[in-house]
Design a protein around this motif. Structure first.
Motif, mmCIF file in Angstrom:
data_model
loop_
_atom_site.group_PDB
_atom_site.id
_atom_site.type_symbol
_atom_site.label_atom_id
_atom_site.label_comp_id
_atom_site.label_asym_id
_atom_site.label_seq_id
_atom_site.Cartn_x
_atom_site.Cartn_y
_atom_site.Cartn_z
ATOM 1 N N ARG A 43 -1.121 11.287 -10.877
ATOM 2 C CA ARG A 43 0.448 11.211 -10.411
ATOM 3 C C ARG A 43 0.492 9.735 -10.735
ATOM 4 O O ARG A 43 -0.655 8.826 -10.171
ATOM 5 N N ALA A 44 1.707 9.280 -11.446
ATOM 6 C CA ALA A 44 1.872 7.919 -11.620
ATOM 7 C C ALA A 44 3.239 7.621 -11.024
ATOM 8 O O ALA A 44 4.264 8.369 -10.874
ATOM 9 N N THR A 45 3.390 6.356 -10.569
ATOM 10 C CA THR A 45 4.645 5.532 -10.140
ATOM 11 C C THR A 45 4.821 4.575 -11.139
ATOM 12 O O THR A 45 4.131 3.556 -11.496
ATOM 13 N N VAL A 46 5.947 4.491 -11.874
ATOM 14 C CA VAL A 46 6.201 3.520 -12.846
ATOM 15 C C VAL A 46 7.405 2.691 -12.091
ATOM 16 O O VAL A 46 8.529 3.101 -11.753
ATOM 17 N N LEU A 86 5.306 -10.214 -8.159
ATOM 18 C CA LEU A 86 4.605 -9.020 -8.616
ATOM 19 C C LEU A 86 4.359 -7.980 -7.624
ATOM 20 O O LEU A 86 4.140 -8.478 -6.324
ATOM 21 N N PRO A 87 4.514 -6.883 -7.794
ATOM 22 C CA PRO A 87 4.182 -6.010 -6.912
ATOM 23 C C PRO A 87 2.676 -5.636 -6.575
ATOM 24 O O PRO A 87 1.890 -5.427 -7.432
ATOM 25 N N VAL A 88 2.270 -5.833 -5.390
ATOM 26 C CA VAL A 88 1.022 -6.047 -4.937
ATOM 27 C C VAL A 88 0.080 -4.682 -4.948
ATOM 28 O O VAL A 88 -1.107 -4.807 -5.020
ATOM 29 N N ASP A 89 0.751 -3.415 -5.299
ATOM 30 C CA ASP A 89 0.094 -2.473 -5.339
ATOM 31 C C ASP A 89 0.145 -1.863 -6.785
ATOM 32 O O ASP A 89 -0.415 -0.726 -7.084
ATOM 33 N N ALA A 90 0.442 -2.685 -7.732
ATOM 34 C CA ALA A 90 0.134 -2.403 -8.998
ATOM 35 C C ALA A 90 -1.077 -2.323 -9.581
ATOM 36 O O ALA A 90 -1.978 -3.092 -9.311
ATOM 37 N N GLU A 98 -12.505 10.115 -14.138
ATOM 38 C CA GLU A 98 -13.094 9.453 -13.040
ATOM 39 C C GLU A 98 -12.662 10.009 -11.457
ATOM 40 O O GLU A 98 -13.034 9.582 -10.395
ATOM 41 N N GLY A 99 -11.648 10.946 -11.629
ATOM 42 C CA GLY A 99 -11.015 11.438 -10.385
ATOM 43 C C GLY A 99 -10.017 10.893 -9.569
ATOM 44 O O GLY A 99 -9.739 10.873 -8.623
ATOM 45 N N LYS A 100 -9.641 9.764 -10.488
ATOM 46 C CA LYS A 100 -8.326 8.876 -9.715
ATOM 47 C C LYS A 100 -7.253 9.658 -9.877
ATOM 48 O O LYS A 100 -6.813 10.434 -10.942
ATOM 49 N N ARG A 101 -6.505 10.043 -8.432
ATOM 50 C CA ARG A 101 -5.301 10.604 -8.487
ATOM 51 C C ARG A 101 -4.077 10.145 -8.612
ATOM 52 O O ARG A 101 -3.028 10.659 -8.724
ATOM 53 N N TYR A 102 -4.117 8.585 -8.465
ATOM 54 C CA TYR A 102 -2.657 7.886 -8.370
ATOM 55 C C TYR A 102 -2.885 6.765 -9.387
ATOM 56 O O TYR A 102 -4.064 6.095 -9.548
ATOM 57 N N MET A 103 -1.669 6.197 -9.773
ATOM 58 C CA MET A 103 -1.396 5.220 -10.644
ATOM 59 C C MET A 103 -0.057 4.690 -10.644
ATOM 60 O O MET A 103 0.826 5.356 -10.541
ATOM 61 N N THR A 104 -0.101 3.359 -10.262
ATOM 62 C CA THR A 104 1.072 2.372 -10.356
ATOM 63 C C THR A 104 1.271 1.529 -11.599
ATOM 64 O O THR A 104 0.434 0.627 -11.803
ATOM 65 N N LEU A 105 2.140 1.842 -12.335
ATOM 66 C CA LEU A 105 2.312 0.796 -13.605
ATOM 67 C C LEU A 105 3.751 0.111 -13.262
ATOM 68 O O LEU A 105 4.841 0.721 -12.919
ATOM 69 N N ALA A 106 3.646 -1.320 -13.139
ATOM 70 C CA ALA A 106 4.667 -2.210 -12.976
ATOM 71 C C ALA A 106 5.016 -2.765 -14.276
ATOM 72 O O ALA A 106 4.119 -3.425 -15.189
ATOM 73 N N VAL A 107 6.300 -2.532 -14.512
ATOM 74 C CA VAL A 107 6.990 -3.033 -15.801
ATOM 75 C C VAL A 107 8.077 -4.186 -15.250
ATOM 76 O O VAL A 107 8.925 -3.899 -14.873
ATOM 77 N N GLY A 108 7.680 -5.682 -15.728
ATOM 78 C CA GLY A 108 8.396 -6.711 -15.425
ATOM 79 C C GLY A 108 9.251 -7.258 -16.646
ATOM 80 O O GLY A 108 8.745 -7.455 -17.587
ATOM 81 N N LEU A 123 -4.992 4.535 -3.121
ATOM 82 C CA LEU A 123 -3.555 4.280 -3.096
ATOM 83 C C LEU A 123 -3.255 3.079 -2.352
ATOM 84 O O LEU A 123 -3.451 3.122 -0.942
ATOM 85 N N VAL A 124 -2.613 2.171 -2.926
ATOM 86 C CA VAL A 124 -2.112 0.986 -2.261
ATOM 87 C C VAL A 124 -0.903 1.070 -2.251
ATOM 88 O O VAL A 124 -0.067 1.123 -3.388
ATOM 89 N N ILE A 125 -0.077 1.143 -1.123
ATOM 90 C CA ILE A 125 1.528 0.949 -0.938
ATOM 91 C C ILE A 125 1.847 -0.220 -0.243
ATOM 92 O O ILE A 125 1.385 -0.685 0.907
ATOM 93 N N ASP A 126 2.651 -1.224 -1.086
ATOM 94 C CA ASP A 126 3.304 -2.251 -0.660
ATOM 95 C C ASP A 126 4.547 -2.142 0.204
ATOM 96 O O ASP A 126 5.582 -1.505 -0.458
ATOM 97 N N THR A 127 4.655 -2.250 1.562
ATOM 98 C CA THR A 127 5.745 -1.648 2.474
ATOM 99 C C THR A 127 6.632 -2.962 2.623
ATOM 100 O O THR A 127 7.569 -3.004 3.295
#
Length: 301
Positions: free
Chosen positions: A180-183, A192-196, A255-265, A151-155
């Motif tokens: 879990r997903a963040t749209v 661009l969101p760097v954590d996408a 693959e066991g990935k628990r987080y996804m960030t989808l950036a819609v621009g 999980l990468v979070i751009d603050t």
């Protein structure tokens, strides 16, 4: 770097092995805030733990008879040996079947410089140079860890409360979803969101900005959304991308990935991207993905 996605499950009798979250990232990007948030959520958090001691901390947690079920370890990488120790420790834990996640806190160079200047403190790696020199050196040291983080979070544009909300959504004590997903809608003109993990470009659709009666409204308004989805290709794109997301999310689960960030621009992050992200969020939820919707740049103009 170990492959978190292929982590084996702990063997029978290892039910007391605690879950582990490694918090790392750029100095000034919010590691202390993240640590405090996990503490408030009931995690046992150790700050500035030498990486070589992380397996020992997990062993102590396993002996607590379930009293220490979740451990957060805050680490920073300020030297080559430190980084090598971290990789060795993570590899050892992966082989033992410990449930492990790496959270990487990032921020733009400009935001980091402002934060260090506001507190009148030097960057820990700048030595006799400038703050930007320390940031550049740290970013280089952390490049591989950032690339492998779960999980990468751009603050850059987050305040303390927004960062805590993001971490709360990921680590609060409730039934663990598979994914879990963040749209996030955004405007390309703001970067661009760097954590996408995935980026969708809606600029192929006509811009409601040029329709006088829609200019002041946003993609959350029904008349703007109706306008967007009346355009040629809009519904076809929504349906096609929703189907692609099904393939991607199924692969992430395998693959066991628990987080996804989808950036819609779109251009300004106000109309097209907002309307599209609203519809894509509904599709993800319908497919059983726990989803958080964020409109990053709406209202920024």
């Amino acid at each position: 770097m170990p492959d978190h996605g292929s982590t084996p499950r702990p063997e029978a009798g290892a039910e007391n092995v605690p879950e582990l979250v490694i918090i790392s990232g750029m100095s000034g990007a919010g590691r202390s805030t993240a640590a405090k948030c996990l503490e408030d959520l009931g995690w046992f958090v150790v700050d500035n733990l030498p990486p070589a001691l992380i397996p020992t901390m997990v062993d102590l947690g396993a002996r607590s008879q379930g009293n220490v079920a979740r451990i957060g370890a805050v680490v920073d990488v300020r030297g080559r040996q430190f980084f090598d120790d971290l990789l060795t420790s993570l590899d050892e834990l992966e082989k033992r079947g410990v449930r492990l996640s790496v959270v990487f806190l990032d921020s733009s160079d400009d935001a980091l410089v402002r934060r260090f200047e506001s507190v009148r403190r030097p960057h820990p790696l700048q030595a006799d140079g400038r703050i930007v020199d320390g940031i550049a050196q740290e970013r280089d040291l952390l490049r591989e860890l950032r690339g492998e983080a779960d999980l990468v979070i751009d603050t850059s544009n987050l305040n303390v409360h927004q960062l805590r909300a993001k971490l709360d959504a990921q680590f609060a004590d409730h039934d663990e979803p598979e994914l879990r997903a963040t749209v996030m809608s955004f405007g390309f003109k703001y970067g661009l969101p760097v954590d996408a993990d995935l980026v969708v470009d809606c600029r192929f659709l006509p811009n409601p900005h040029w329709v006088p009666e829609l200019r002041a409204r946003t993609g959350t308004d029904s008349d703007v959304a109706d306008y967007v989805f009346r355009q040629p290709g809009a519904n076809e794109f929504l349906n096609g991308y929703a189907e692609l997301l099904r393939i991607v999310t199924e692969g992430y689960r395998r693959e066991g990935k628990r987080y996804m960030t989808l950036a819609v621009g779109c251009t300004g992050g106000k109309h097209r991207s907002v309307a599209m992200s609203e519809r894509l969020t509904k599709r993800l939820v319908a497919d059983g993905v726990e989803t958080v919707l964020v409109h990053r740049d709406m209202g920024r103009e």
